[in-house]
Write a protein that holds these residues in place. Structure first.
Motif, short mmCIF file in Angstrom:
data_model
loop_
_atom_site.label_atom_id
_atom_site.label_comp_id
_atom_site.label_asym_id
_atom_site.label_seq_id
_atom_site.Cartn_x
_atom_site.Cartn_y
_atom_site.Cartn_z
N ALA A 20 25.15 33.45 51.25
CA ALA A 20 24.34 33.27 50.04
C ALA A 20 24.64 31.96 49.33
CB ALA A 20 24.57 34.44 49.09
N ARG A 21 23.60 31.37 48.78
CA ARG A 21 23.68 30.15 47.98
C ARG A 21 22.89 30.36 46.71
NH1 ARG A 21 26.68 29.44 51.57
NH2 ARG A 21 27.01 27.61 52.84
N ALA A 22 23.25 29.65 45.67
CA ALA A 22 22.49 29.70 44.42
C ALA A 22 21.17 28.96 44.62
CB ALA A 22 23.29 29.03 43.30
N GLY A 23 20.16 29.37 43.89
CA GLY A 23 18.86 28.69 43.96
C GLY A 23 18.01 29.22 45.08
N ASN A 24 17.23 28.35 45.67
CA ASN A 24 16.32 28.72 46.76
C ASN A 24 17.11 28.81 48.05
OD1 ASN A 24 13.99 28.50 45.05
ND2 ASN A 24 14.15 26.28 45.24
N TRP A 25 17.34 30.03 48.53
CA TRP A 25 18.15 30.24 49.72
C TRP A 25 17.42 31.14 50.69
CZ3 TRP A 25 21.01 35.12 50.45
CH2 TRP A 25 21.72 35.14 51.66
N LEU A 26 17.41 30.73 51.96
CA LEU A 26 16.87 31.55 53.04
C LEU A 26 17.96 31.76 54.07
CD1 LEU A 26 13.33 29.99 53.64
CD2 LEU A 26 13.86 32.19 52.58
N SER A 27 18.02 32.95 54.63
CA SER A 27 19.00 33.26 55.65
C SER A 27 18.30 33.41 57.00
CB SER A 27 19.72 34.57 55.32
OG SER A 27 20.55 34.95 56.40
N ALA A 28 18.88 32.79 58.01
CA ALA A 28 18.37 32.96 59.37
C ALA A 28 18.98 34.20 60.03
CB ALA A 28 18.68 31.72 60.21
N GLY A 29 19.71 35.00 59.23
CA GLY A 29 20.31 36.21 59.77
C GLY A 29 21.25 35.89 60.91
N GLU A 30 21.18 36.66 61.96
CA GLU A 30 22.02 36.43 63.14
C GLU A 30 21.31 35.62 64.21
OE1 GLU A 30 25.29 37.15 63.30
OE2 GLU A 30 25.00 37.73 61.20
N ALA A 31 20.13 35.10 63.89
CA ALA A 31 19.36 34.33 64.89
C ALA A 31 20.11 33.07 65.29
CB ALA A 31 17.99 33.97 64.32
N SER A 55 10.30 18.90 41.51
CA SER A 55 10.82 18.85 42.89
C SER A 55 11.63 20.12 43.18
CB SER A 55 11.68 17.61 43.10
OG SER A 55 12.84 17.69 42.30
N PHE A 56 11.87 20.37 44.45
CA PHE A 56 12.65 21.55 44.84
C PHE A 56 13.40 21.26 46.11
CE2 PHE A 56 8.74 22.02 47.22
CZ PHE A 56 9.18 22.41 48.46
N GLU A 57 14.37 22.11 46.40
CA GLU A 57 15.04 22.12 47.70
C GLU A 57 15.32 23.56 48.07
OE1 GLU A 57 18.64 19.81 47.41
OE2 GLU A 57 19.80 21.57 46.90
N ILE A 58 15.32 23.82 49.37
CA ILE A 58 15.60 25.15 49.88
C ILE A 58 16.79 25.02 50.83
CG2 ILE A 58 14.72 27.06 51.28
CD1 ILE A 58 11.89 26.26 50.32
N ILE A 59 17.77 25.87 50.65
CA ILE A 59 18.95 25.87 51.53
C ILE A 59 18.79 26.98 52.56
CG2 ILE A 59 21.46 26.21 51.65
CD1 ILE A 59 20.65 23.61 50.25
N VAL A 60 19.00 26.65 53.82
CA VAL A 60 19.00 27.63 54.91
C VAL A 60 20.46 27.78 55.34
CG1 VAL A 60 18.22 28.17 57.24
CG2 VAL A 60 16.69 26.96 55.66
N ALA A 61 21.01 28.97 55.14
CA ALA A 61 22.41 29.23 55.49
C ALA A 61 22.60 30.73 55.68
CB ALA A 61 23.33 28.73 54.38
N ARG A 62 23.57 31.11 56.46
CA ARG A 62 23.85 32.54 56.66
C ARG A 62 24.43 33.18 55.41
NH1 ARG A 62 25.73 32.57 62.87
NH2 ARG A 62 23.64 32.76 63.70
N GLU A 93 23.86 24.93 58.62
CA GLU A 93 23.20 25.01 57.33
C GLU A 93 22.30 23.79 57.18
OE1 GLU A 93 26.16 25.38 54.29
OE2 GLU A 93 26.99 27.21 55.17
N TYR A 94 21.16 24.01 56.51
CA TYR A 94 20.17 22.95 56.35
C TYR A 94 19.68 22.91 54.91
CZ TYR A 94 19.99 23.09 61.43
OH TYR A 94 20.33 23.05 62.75
N ARG A 95 19.25 21.74 54.52
CA ARG A 95 18.59 21.57 53.22
C ARG A 95 17.18 21.07 53.50
NH1 ARG A 95 21.07 17.41 49.03
NH2 ARG A 95 20.70 16.14 50.85
#
Length: 195
Positions: free
Chosen positions: A150-161, A141-148, A95-97
């Motif tokens: 779900a997260r609240a706010g700005n969340w992107l999923s890398a799927g199964e990659a 300001s903003f932050e985006i969370i990358v995680a498989r 997971e990344y921020r």
């Protein structure tokens, strides 16, 4: 062995060796980015010449093979990050921020893609955020969370990659591509945890 045949055999071996070496060098060049003169800022890399008349032949071959239409130099720049801000490769099991700051641009998008540049299929159908739809905190300001998961706010999923890159497109930016941009003016990619 007859001497004339030995000469032909040596010449043929040299030609095939040269051909194999040339094909290997071409393959490595086509799979290592968009040619020469990358612009780097921390984990972010762009190739400003890709959208201009001075594009080198290797970058032209990469674009021809992928079929993409690059931004013109006066339209904007595309930056890729395949590592986090500490230099470790991005891993789909982690997971990344992604924390803002961004270079000045009229409009920007930030999305996840495969190392080859294709958007990653994921269960949410959301492939990225832009400067108009990202949720912001008080002050802008903003932050985006990358995680498989779900997260609240700005969340992107890398799927199964397993591997992915983050693409940052800056449209109509005054960023000076002849200077070395300040890495502090680009988003930080911070690893949080890995599964």
């Amino acid at each position: 062995m007859n001497r004339p045949y030995a000469k032909y055999l040596r010449a043929g071996s040299a030609m095939f060796g040269g051909l194999a070496l040339g094909l290997l060098a071409t393959s490595l060049s086509l799979n290592s980015g968009y040619g020469f003169n990358p612009l780097r800022a921390g984990p972010w890399t762009a190739w400003p010449s890709v959208g201009g008349a001075e594009i080198d032949p290797y970058a032209r071959a990469v674009i021809a093979r992928s079929g993409e239409a690059p931004l013109g130099r006066d339209q904007g720049l595309v930056f890729f990050a395949s590592n986090d801000s500490e230099g470790a490769p991005l891993d789909g099991a982690c997971e990344y921020r992604i924390i803002d700051s961004l270079p000045t641009a009229r409009f920007w998008t930030l999305s996840l893609a495969t190392p080859a540049g294709a958007l990653i299929d994921n269960p949410t159908g959301r492939y990225g955020f832009s400067s108009v739809d990202v949720l912001r905190r008080e002050g802008g300001s903003f932050e985006i969370i990358v995680a498989r998961n779900a997260r609240a706010g700005n969340w992107l999923s890398a799927g199964e990659a397993r591997r992915f890159v983050v693409m940052l497109r800056l449209y109509d930016t005054p960023l000076d591509t002849d200077a070395h941009p300040d890495p502090q003016s680009f988003p930080k990619i911070v690893k949080l945890q890995c599964a």
